[in-house]
Motif scaffolding. Sequence first.
Motif, short mmCIF file in Angstrom:
data_model
loop_
_atom_site.label_atom_id
_atom_site.label_comp_id
_atom_site.label_asym_id
_atom_site.label_seq_id
_atom_site.Cartn_x
_atom_site.Cartn_y
_atom_site.Cartn_z
N SER A 282 0.81 -1.22 0.00
CA SER A 282 0.00 0.00 0.00
C SER A 282 0.84 1.27 0.00
CB SER A 282 -0.94 0.01 1.22
OG SER A 282 -1.80 -1.10 1.19
N LEU A 283 2.04 1.22 0.53
CA LEU A 283 2.89 2.40 0.65
C LEU A 283 3.97 2.39 -0.42
CD1 LEU A 283 3.37 2.48 4.54
CD2 LEU A 283 1.71 3.77 3.17
N SER A 284 4.32 3.59 -0.88
CA SER A 284 5.41 3.72 -1.84
C SER A 284 6.75 3.57 -1.14
CB SER A 284 5.34 5.07 -2.54
OG SER A 284 5.56 6.12 -1.60
N GLY A 285 7.82 3.47 -1.92
CA GLY A 285 9.14 3.34 -1.32
C GLY A 285 9.51 4.53 -0.45
N GLY A 286 9.21 5.74 -0.92
CA GLY A 286 9.49 6.93 -0.12
C GLY A 286 8.67 7.00 1.15
N ASP A 287 7.38 6.62 1.04
CA ASP A 287 6.53 6.60 2.24
C ASP A 287 7.05 5.61 3.28
OD1 ASP A 287 4.89 8.49 1.14
OD2 ASP A 287 3.38 7.07 0.42
N LYS A 288 7.46 4.44 2.82
CA LYS A 288 7.97 3.44 3.77
C LYS A 288 9.26 3.91 4.44
CE LYS A 288 7.54 0.06 0.70
NZ LYS A 288 7.56 -1.27 0.05
N GLN A 289 10.13 4.59 3.69
CA GLN A 289 11.35 5.09 4.31
C GLN A 289 11.05 6.18 5.33
OE1 GLN A 289 14.37 6.19 1.48
NE2 GLN A 289 14.96 4.07 1.12
N ARG A 290 10.06 7.01 5.06
CA ARG A 290 9.71 8.06 6.04
C ARG A 290 8.98 7.48 7.25
NH1 ARG A 290 7.65 13.24 2.56
NH2 ARG A 290 6.95 11.69 1.04
N ILE A 291 8.19 6.43 7.04
CA ILE A 291 7.58 5.74 8.17
C ILE A 291 8.68 5.14 9.06
CG2 ILE A 291 6.29 3.67 8.82
CD1 ILE A 291 4.43 5.88 8.14
N ALA A 292 9.73 4.59 8.43
CA ALA A 292 10.85 4.06 9.20
C ALA A 292 11.56 5.16 9.99
CB ALA A 292 11.83 3.35 8.27
N MET A 293 11.69 6.34 9.40
CA MET A 293 12.28 7.47 10.12
C MET A 293 11.40 7.87 11.31
SD MET A 293 13.39 9.79 6.85
CE MET A 293 14.26 9.08 5.46
N ALA A 294 10.07 7.88 11.10
CA ALA A 294 9.16 8.17 12.21
C ALA A 294 9.31 7.14 13.32
CB ALA A 294 7.72 8.20 11.69
N ARG A 295 9.51 5.90 12.94
CA ARG A 295 9.74 4.83 13.92
C ARG A 295 11.01 5.10 14.72
NH1 ARG A 295 9.86 -0.74 10.96
NH2 ARG A 295 7.71 -0.13 10.49
N LEU A 296 12.04 5.61 14.06
CA LEU A 296 13.29 5.97 14.75
C LEU A 296 13.04 7.11 15.75
CD1 LEU A 296 16.41 5.95 15.06
CD2 LEU A 296 16.47 7.56 13.13
#
Length: 765
Positions: free
Chosen positions: A626-640
């Motif tokens: 459901s998420l694009s590559g950029g969205d997933k990387q920013r979700i990972a940053m939010a997780r950090l």
Amino acid sequence: MAVQSRLQPTIDAVKVNALNYGARAFVGYRQNHALIQRILQIGYITFVVGSTWRGLNPKKKKKAKQATSEELQKSADSGEKTEAEKKRILEAQQAAQQAAEEAGKGGRRRKGKGRGPKVEVDAVFFERLRRLLKIVIPGAKSKEAMLIIAHSFFLVMRTIISLYVAELDGRIVSSLVRSKTREFLKGIALWMAIAIPATYTNSLIDFLQSKIALAYRSRLTQRVHDEYLSDATYYSLGNLDDRIRNADQLIAVDIAKFATSLAECYSNISKPILDVCLYNYQLSRNVGAEALILITVLVQGSAGLLRALTPPFGQYAAEEQKLEGEYRWAHSRLIENSEEVALYRGQKLEKNVIERAYFSLIKHVNRIYRIRIGHGMVEEGIVKWLWGSLGLVVCAIPVFVKIPGVKGGDLGSRTEAFVTNRRLLLSSSDAFGRVMYSYKELAELAGYTARVSDLLDTMEAVKQGRYEKKLVSSAGTEENAAVLRGRGNVVESPDVEFIDVPIVSPNGDVLVRKMSFKITGGQHLLIVGPNGCGKSSLFRILGGLWPVYGGTVRKPKASEFFYLPQRPYTSLGTLRDQVIYPHTVSEMRARGKTDEELLDILKILQIDHIVEREGGWDAQREWRDSLSGGDKQRIAMARLFYHKPRYAILDECTSAVTLEVEKVMYDYATELGISMLTVSHRPSLWRYHQFVLQFDGQGNYVFTKLDAEKRLALQEEKQNLEQKLLSVPKWQERLDMLLNAEKERKEISRPSSPVAGFSASNKQA
């Protein structure tokens, strides 16, 4: 003739004495018939139980060898010996284990098959089973123990009911032969009445057996989950060790089959033994213990022959499960790498791999089926026909032979006795046949036990850092082998420091022999180098995934590191779960975090609109799609940002976002006090780091301070020079053209000979 005449009186005297002794023995036998029968009955039951136990119990010699191996292991593990002594002890241990395995296989190995250790009902099996029983039955008051007691009660009830039904069957047939209508109807009424407890007992036996199998599976699965999903054991099994290739098959399938087989074995061993003892005891009272013992000796002899001809079904079951796992693993591997295979259009080759695994399984199963044909013929011929004919002889004994203590009676009594004895003998033969079949089932249980035990043993080994991995050829060199034999120290520290630590991959490839550097809290490290030089290996050592083969590693505990890969992991669950992973909602609330704070983190990364777009925090999707590559990387940053660890390992984690988002991430992470260790080749990241660790791919490295401005200036100058160097071939080509043109002009203007020059001068004059 004279000699014979002289010996005749002696021969006659011997005959008379023999007849006298025989007569006295027969009289004594008749007078003490009841006592002799009791002794024979007790001896017979003891013989049945003892022979069954000896058939299932292994030899003691193997256990002694195993104990010796365990003692050697304890001696080697103790810290009171030198390295040389430890080495000698471990070599002795390996020799003892090899000798034990050879003794276990002793002449029983199939020629030309050599597919590994043979799984049998031996000391190793009973030791493994004892260990697993401690897991599935933790105590005498446990749920499993109560279920076994209830199951045993109903097994005894079924045997008692069967004895009563055998007697009732004889009475019904006797009344039918005697034409006694009232007794016949009474017998039919009792037959229908006994059906109620009989059917209830049989149903409860099946129900309790299923419950026991389910309880066994639950206990064992819980134990395996505790081991498998702790200390990253699931990672170590798949990446650092080669012994278990299909842990999912073992956990999901083999444990269930082991639990079912174990529950069935209890019923199929204890119940037949009880039936044999009770049925034969009653038979000995009806037909005499002597005849029963004689028939039993013949049955035991034929049973020994049958057991000798029984193939190693336990080995076959273990091999079948292994091939099932390999076939399933081939499909899982295709699913995991489906994109790459599709882009390469490699489906034809993958089809060959999968079909090769499938047909290996089918070939093995077909082989088992062919073996079962011959074994089934021998088994049925002995159990059904040979034992059946012996049974008819036993049932006919009271009809043709007068047995003390057994009434002959009229035709009805003899019919009643024959029918009762016949039914008892059929039940006894069936029980004895199930005892024989139980050895085959026990052999199959040995196969499942070996598989589950191997899983537990391997998990225990990798938790202790004992791995078995196929090594690369360079690992065989003396210098690299010395590195692989070593072990380093891991010391908890607020800073990250490597002191003479070799960087080694799990397959034995020594990437860097000794590495030393130090990063304190608040400092950022940039790691660069070609592929396969050791960058990812360094991170796995920091994360506690790979062992340390030497030197000293000082680092915080693994929970204070956070990893952001290039392809972020998305879990099953809600959108909120993606940000707080691996925390649960209750853990998030316990930390005092709210959804509003999570939304503020997303606003920093310019992705807060995703909450409304996806339908709120509680929306559930397959987020990987459901998420694009950029969205997933920013979700990972939010997780950090949510976890705020002390150190963050960033592995090309900004490859799909803009430079603006990249700057926001590094600035905010620095503001939160997170020390970052970054793997990237993007020059835009240089300004965020104070140190650089550069690998050259040849086993060397450089650790130094990083002057971002100077490095960027040098990078710009380098790019300018490279751009100019790209024009050098064109300039060289133009220069060559000009030189050639100049050369041609000079050759044209130069005189070719003196005469030609003189003629030219005269013409000019």
